[in-house]
Motif scaffolding. Structure first.
Motif, PDB file in Angstrom:
ATOM      1  N   HIS A   1      75.006 -69.297 -89.597  1.00  0.00           N
ATOM      2  CA  HIS A   1      75.871 -68.776 -88.543  1.00  0.00           C
ATOM      3  C   HIS A   1      75.120 -68.928 -87.225  1.00  0.00           C
ATOM      4  N   LEU A   2      75.857 -69.315 -86.185  1.00  0.00           N
ATOM      5  CA  LEU A   2      75.294 -69.413 -84.850  1.00  0.00           C
ATOM      6  C   LEU A   2      75.970 -68.411 -83.933  1.00  0.00           C
ATOM      7  N   ARG A   3      75.173 -67.668 -83.197  1.00  0.00           N
ATOM      8  CA  ARG A   3      75.704 -66.773 -82.178  1.00  0.00           C
ATOM      9  C   ARG A   3      76.189 -67.637 -81.025  1.00  0.00           C
ATOM     10  N   LEU A   4      77.426 -67.430 -80.606  1.00  0.00           N
ATOM     11  CA  LEU A   4      78.013 -68.213 -79.526  1.00  0.00           C
ATOM     12  C   LEU A   4      77.554 -67.684 -78.176  1.00  0.00           C
ATOM     13  N   PRO A   5      77.338 -68.569 -77.198  1.00  0.00           N
ATOM     14  CA  PRO A   5      76.880 -68.110 -75.882  1.00  0.00           C
ATOM     15  C   PRO A   5      77.954 -67.278 -75.189  1.00  0.00           C
ATOM     16  N   GLY A   6      77.491 -66.317 -74.388  1.00  0.00           N
ATOM     17  CA  GLY A   6      78.418 -65.486 -73.628  1.00  0.00           C
ATOM     18  C   GLY A   6      78.851 -64.226 -74.346  1.00  0.00           C
TER      19      GLY A   6
ATOM     20  N   GLU B   1      80.203 -70.702 -87.771  1.00  0.00           N
ATOM     21  CA  GLU B   1      79.616 -70.832 -89.099  1.00  0.00           C
ATOM     22  C   GLU B   1      79.632 -72.321 -89.438  1.00  0.00           C
ATOM     23  N   ILE B   2      78.459 -72.913 -89.611  1.00  0.00           N
ATOM     24  CA  ILE B   2      78.367 -74.336 -89.937  1.00  0.00           C
ATOM     25  C   ILE B   2      77.814 -74.459 -91.350  1.00  0.00           C
TER      26      ILE B   2
ATOM     27  N   HIS C   1      84.416 -65.000 -87.029  1.00  0.00           N
ATOM     28  CA  HIS C   1      83.787 -66.313 -86.942  1.00  0.00           C
ATOM     29  C   HIS C   1      84.802 -67.428 -87.144  1.00  0.00           C
ATOM     30  N   THR C   2      84.369 -68.622 -86.776  1.00  0.00           N
ATOM     31  CA  THR C   2      85.084 -69.855 -87.080  1.00  0.00           C
ATOM     32  C   THR C   2      84.155 -70.703 -87.927  1.00  0.00           C
TER      33      THR C   2
END
Length: 151
Positions: free
Chosen positions: A59-64, A73-74, A9-10
């Protein structure tokens, strides 16, 4: 020989994590992954070297990427340290990039959702790779977001 590793993650520290959450979901189609986090304790103080650290976010799942892909991760800490507006040549992590179908349309969506621009849309040919149409934009907190399309 490199260690065995997998990109996970970032992390993006936000003034208002809920506002950035909505932005990345609404504009880029990111999806929630896992529960909201509310973390504190000796372990976090130790990892961050911040006494009494407390953070919340998601946490957000990134598209693609599939379910096991890297996440964005925000989080927000109770105590934040402000800095100036990020610039493209600032040392450290500089931007997050998204491949899009239409750079112009994506930039309009970023602006409509409370973001802004850094520069202007540019086109260049990269030998052996293709033609790149690209622009640097800003999310609602000023973080740089690259919008790109290769052809």
């Amino acid at each position: 020989m490199p260690i065995r590793a997998k990109y996970v993650h970032t992390n993006l520290i936000a003034r208002d994590w809920k506002r950035l959450l909505r932005f990345y979901i609404d504009v880029f189609g990111c999806e929630l992954k896992g529960p909201q986090r509310d973390m504190s304790g000796a372990w976090l103080d130790s990892v961050t070297s911040l006494p009494g650290a407390h953070l919340t976010g998601v946490h957000l799942r990134l598209p693609g990427h599939g379910d096991d892909g890297p996440t964005l991760e925000i989080f927000s800490y109770d105590e934040l340290v402000e800095h100036g507006m990020p610039v493209a040549n600032q040392c450290g992590l500089a931007h997050i990039a998204f491949g899009v179908d239409d750079v112009d349309q994506a930039l309009e969506a970023v602006i409509a959702a409370g973001g802004g621009t850094v520069g202007k849309i540019a086109v260049t040919e990269v030998d052996g790779v293709g033609v790149l149409r690209v622009v640097y934009a800003r999310d609602p907190e000023g973080n740089i977001v690259e919008l790109q399309k290769w052809s």
